[in-house]
Motif scaffolding. Sequence first.
Motif, PDB file in Angstrom:
ATOM      1  N   MET A   1      67.347 -11.492  25.799  1.00 54.96           N
ATOM      2  CA  MET A   1      67.050 -12.897  26.020  1.00 54.96           C
ATOM      3  C   MET A   1      65.540 -13.069  26.113  1.00 54.96           C
ATOM      4  O   MET A   1      64.839 -12.194  26.611  1.00 54.96           O
ATOM      5  N   LYS A   2      65.043 -14.213  25.664  1.00 51.04           N
ATOM      6  CA  LYS A   2      63.607 -14.477  25.732  1.00 51.04           C
ATOM      7  C   LYS A   2      63.181 -14.717  27.174  1.00 51.04           C
ATOM      8  O   LYS A   2      63.949 -15.217  27.992  1.00 51.04           O
ATOM      9  N   ALA A   3      61.931 -14.336  27.462  1.00 53.71           N
ATOM     10  CA  ALA A   3      61.340 -14.554  28.783  1.00 53.71           C
ATOM     11  C   ALA A   3      59.905 -15.036  28.596  1.00 53.71           C
ATOM     12  O   ALA A   3      59.296 -14.802  27.547  1.00 53.71           O
ATOM     13  N   LEU A   4      59.390 -15.695  29.614  1.00 51.33           N
ATOM     14  CA  LEU A   4      58.003 -16.147  29.616  1.00 51.33           C
ATOM     15  C   LEU A   4      57.413 -15.849  30.987  1.00 51.33           C
ATOM     16  O   LEU A   4      58.003 -16.222  32.007  1.00 51.33           O
ATOM     17  N   THR A   5      56.271 -15.181  31.003  1.00 46.73           N
ATOM     18  CA  THR A   5      55.594 -14.878  32.257  1.00 46.73           C
ATOM     19  C   THR A   5      54.833 -16.115  32.737  1.00 46.73           C
ATOM     20  O   THR A   5      54.088 -16.731  31.977  1.00 46.73           O
ATOM     21  N   ILE A   6      55.038 -16.438  34.009  1.00 49.92           N
ATOM     22  CA  ILE A   6      54.401 -17.591  34.647  1.00 49.92           C
ATOM     23  C   ILE A   6      53.873 -17.127  35.993  1.00 49.92           C
ATOM     24  O   ILE A   6      54.556 -16.419  36.741  1.00 49.92           O
ATOM     25  N   ARG A   7      52.639 -17.501  36.303  1.00 51.38           N
ATOM     26  CA  ARG A   7      52.030 -17.110  37.567  1.00 51.38           C
ATOM     27  C   ARG A   7      52.789 -17.741  38.727  1.00 51.38           C
ATOM     28  O   ARG A   7      53.291 -18.852  38.632  1.00 51.38           O
ATOM     29  N   GLN A   8      52.846 -17.017  39.840  1.00 48.31           N
ATOM     30  CA  GLN A   8      53.369 -17.580  41.071  1.00 48.31           C
ATOM     31  C   GLN A   8      52.263 -18.397  41.716  1.00 48.31           C
ATOM     32  O   GLN A   8      51.097 -18.113  41.507  1.00 48.31           O
ATOM     33  N   PRO A   9      52.556 -19.417  42.467  1.00 45.53           N
ATOM     34  CA  PRO A   9      53.880 -19.928  42.805  1.00 45.53           C
ATOM     35  C   PRO A   9      54.461 -20.919  41.791  1.00 45.53           C
ATOM     36  O   PRO A   9      55.493 -21.510  42.032  1.00 45.53           O
ATOM     37  N   TRP A  10      53.791 -21.088  40.644  1.00 48.33           N
ATOM     38  CA  TRP A  10      54.292 -22.016  39.630  1.00 48.33           C
ATOM     39  C   TRP A  10      55.693 -21.632  39.164  1.00 48.33           C
ATOM     40  O   TRP A  10      56.541 -22.500  38.943  1.00 48.33           O
ATOM     41  N   ALA A  11      55.948 -20.328  38.986  1.00 45.72           N
ATOM     42  CA  ALA A  11      57.272 -19.869  38.553  1.00 45.72           C
ATOM     43  C   ALA A  11      58.333 -20.293  39.574  1.00 45.72           C
ATOM     44  O   ALA A  11      59.401 -20.797  39.209  1.00 45.72           O
ATOM     45  N   TRP A  12      58.040 -20.100  40.863  1.00 49.57           N
ATOM     46  CA  TRP A  12      58.967 -20.482  41.921  1.00 49.57           C
ATOM     47  C   TRP A  12      59.212 -21.994  41.898  1.00 49.57           C
ATOM     48  O   TRP A  12      60.353 -22.454  42.069  1.00 49.57           O
ATOM     49  N   LEU A  13      58.161 -22.768  41.666  1.00 54.96           N
ATOM     50  CA  LEU A  13      58.292 -24.227  41.628  1.00 54.96           C
ATOM     51  C   LEU A  13      59.193 -24.683  40.479  1.00 54.96           C
ATOM     52  O   LEU A  13      59.941 -25.648  40.623  1.00 54.96           O
ATOM     53  N   ILE A  14      59.153 -23.994  39.344  1.00 58.17           N
ATOM     54  CA  ILE A  14      60.042 -24.320  38.227  1.00 58.17           C
ATOM     55  C   ILE A  14      61.492 -24.066  38.618  1.00 58.17           C
ATOM     56  O   ILE A  14      62.365 -24.907  38.413  1.00 58.17           O
ATOM     57  N   VAL A  15      61.746 -22.916  39.183  1.00 55.34           N
ATOM     58  CA  VAL A  15      63.128 -22.510  39.487  1.00 55.34           C
ATOM     59  C   VAL A  15      63.707 -23.269  40.680  1.00 55.34           C
ATOM     60  O   VAL A  15      64.890 -23.614  40.686  1.00 55.34           O
ATOM     61  N   HIS A  16      62.881 -23.582  41.690  1.00 53.58           N
ATOM     62  CA  HIS A  16      63.407 -24.111  42.956  1.00 53.58           C
ATOM     63  C   HIS A  16      62.968 -25.518  43.349  1.00 53.58           C
ATOM     64  O   HIS A  16      63.568 -26.094  44.261  1.00 53.58           O
ATOM     65  N   ALA A  17      61.930 -26.057  42.728  1.00 54.70           N
ATOM     66  CA  ALA A  17      61.359 -27.280  43.300  1.00 54.70           C
ATOM     67  C   ALA A  17      61.110 -28.407  42.296  1.00 54.70           C
ATOM     68  O   ALA A  17      60.314 -29.300  42.566  1.00 54.70           O
ATOM     69  N   GLY A  18      61.744 -28.365  41.144  1.00 61.77           N
ATOM     70  CA  GLY A  18      61.665 -29.501  40.236  1.00 61.77           C
ATOM     71  C   GLY A  18      60.442 -29.588  39.346  1.00 61.77           C
ATOM     72  O   GLY A  18      60.184 -30.644  38.771  1.00 61.77           O
ATOM     73  N   LYS A  19      59.678 -28.498  39.227  1.00 57.31           N
ATOM     74  CA  LYS A  19      58.540 -28.519  38.289  1.00 57.31           C
ATOM     75  C   LYS A  19      59.130 -28.554  36.880  1.00 57.31           C
ATOM     76  O   LYS A  19      59.705 -27.585  36.413  1.00 57.31           O
ATOM     77  N   ASN A  20      59.002 -29.705  36.218  1.00 56.19           N
ATOM     78  CA  ASN A  20      59.707 -29.919  34.958  1.00 56.19           C
ATOM     79  C   ASN A  20      58.860 -29.750  33.704  1.00 56.19           C
ATOM     80  O   ASN A  20      59.337 -30.024  32.602  1.00 56.19           O
ATOM     81  N   VAL A  21      57.625 -29.334  33.852  1.00 49.82           N
ATOM     82  CA  VAL A  21      56.805 -28.956  32.702  1.00 49.82           C
ATOM     83  C   VAL A  21      56.024 -27.693  33.036  1.00 49.82           C
ATOM     84  O   VAL A  21      55.638 -27.466  34.184  1.00 49.82           O
ATOM     85  N   GLU A  22      55.848 -26.864  32.026  1.00 51.49           N
ATOM     86  CA  GLU A  22      54.978 -25.699  32.128  1.00 51.49           C
ATOM     87  C   GLU A  22      53.795 -25.981  31.216  1.00 51.49           C
ATOM     88  O   GLU A  22      53.963 -26.282  30.031  1.00 51.49           O
ATOM     89  N   ASN A  23      52.600 -25.937  31.773  1.00 49.67           N
ATOM     90  CA  ASN A  23      51.382 -26.246  31.031  1.00 49.67           C
ATOM     91  C   ASN A  23      50.902 -25.019  30.268  1.00 49.67           C
ATOM     92  O   ASN A  23      50.785 -23.937  30.847  1.00 49.67           O
ATOM     93  N   ARG A  24      50.644 -25.211  28.997  1.00 49.45           N
ATOM     94  CA  ARG A  24      50.180 -24.127  28.130  1.00 49.45           C
ATOM     95  C   ARG A  24      49.114 -24.662  27.192  1.00 49.45           C
ATOM     96  O   ARG A  24      49.010 -25.872  26.970  1.00 49.45           O
ATOM     97  N   SER A  25      48.355 -23.752  26.603  1.00 46.26           N
ATOM     98  CA  SER A  25      47.333 -24.141  25.633  1.00 46.26           C
ATOM     99  C   SER A  25      47.866 -24.036  24.206  1.00 46.26           C
ATOM    100  O   SER A  25      47.180 -24.400  23.263  1.00 46.26           O
ATOM    101  N   TRP A  26      49.087 -23.569  24.049  1.00 47.39           N
ATOM    102  CA  TRP A  26      49.662 -23.329  22.726  1.00 47.39           C
ATOM    103  C   TRP A  26      51.023 -23.989  22.593  1.00 47.39           C
ATOM    104  O   TRP A  26      51.683 -24.285  23.573  1.00 47.39           O
ATOM    105  N   ARG A  27      51.417 -24.212  21.360  1.00 51.18           N
ATOM    106  CA  ARG A  27      52.725 -24.776  21.042  1.00 51.18           C
ATOM    107  C   ARG A  27      53.742 -23.659  20.855  1.00 51.18           C
ATOM    108  O   ARG A  27      53.375 -22.533  20.569  1.00 51.18           O
ATOM    109  N   SER A  28      54.993 -24.007  20.935  1.00 53.56           N
ATOM    110  CA  SER A  28      56.072 -23.062  20.642  1.00 53.56           C
ATOM    111  C   SER A  28      57.143 -23.798  19.853  1.00 53.56           C
ATOM    112  O   SER A  28      57.444 -24.955  20.143  1.00 53.56           O
ATOM    113  N   HIS A  29      57.711 -23.109  18.877  1.00 53.39           N
ATOM    114  CA  HIS A  29      58.833 -23.672  18.128  1.00 53.39           C
ATOM    115  C   HIS A  29      60.162 -23.303  18.785  1.00 53.39           C
ATOM    116  O   HIS A  29      61.199 -23.833  18.405  1.00 53.39           O
TER     117      HIS A  29
END
Length: 124
Positions: A1-29
């Motif tokens: 399965m695909k994975a993406l590394t995200i710095r803490q505590p941002w990763a925790w905020l995505i999984v547990h606290a409603g962070k609904n966007v991950e900010n990146r400098s690049w696009r993904s298809h």
Amino acid sequence: MKALTIRQPWAWLIVHAGKNVENRSWRSHYRGRFLVHAAKGMTLREYEEAKAWSCACGAIEIPAFGDLERGGVIGSVELVDVLDHSDSPWFMGPKAFVLRAPQALPFMPVKGRLGFFEVPTAHD
């Protein structure tokens, strides 16, 4: 399965606290569910900045610095779109990976990588 590394505590905020966007400098298809990999590294400054940002966004309180799991998979989330702008309070730009349906998972130590990467799962 695909994975993406995200710095803490941002990763925790995505999984547990409603962070609904991950900010990146690049696009993904890529679209679909991926594993949220919490990076091994985290500075106190990063922690404090994320804590202040999450309070401004009305998120629940982040666990203590030493209690955040790092260096492995902590959950999964679905990537549904990549935008150049978002009205989400979590958007800082320049690109927004739009996320939905987060799920916490038992911690699984895994070495992180740049970009999306494959992690073997029990189903593989």
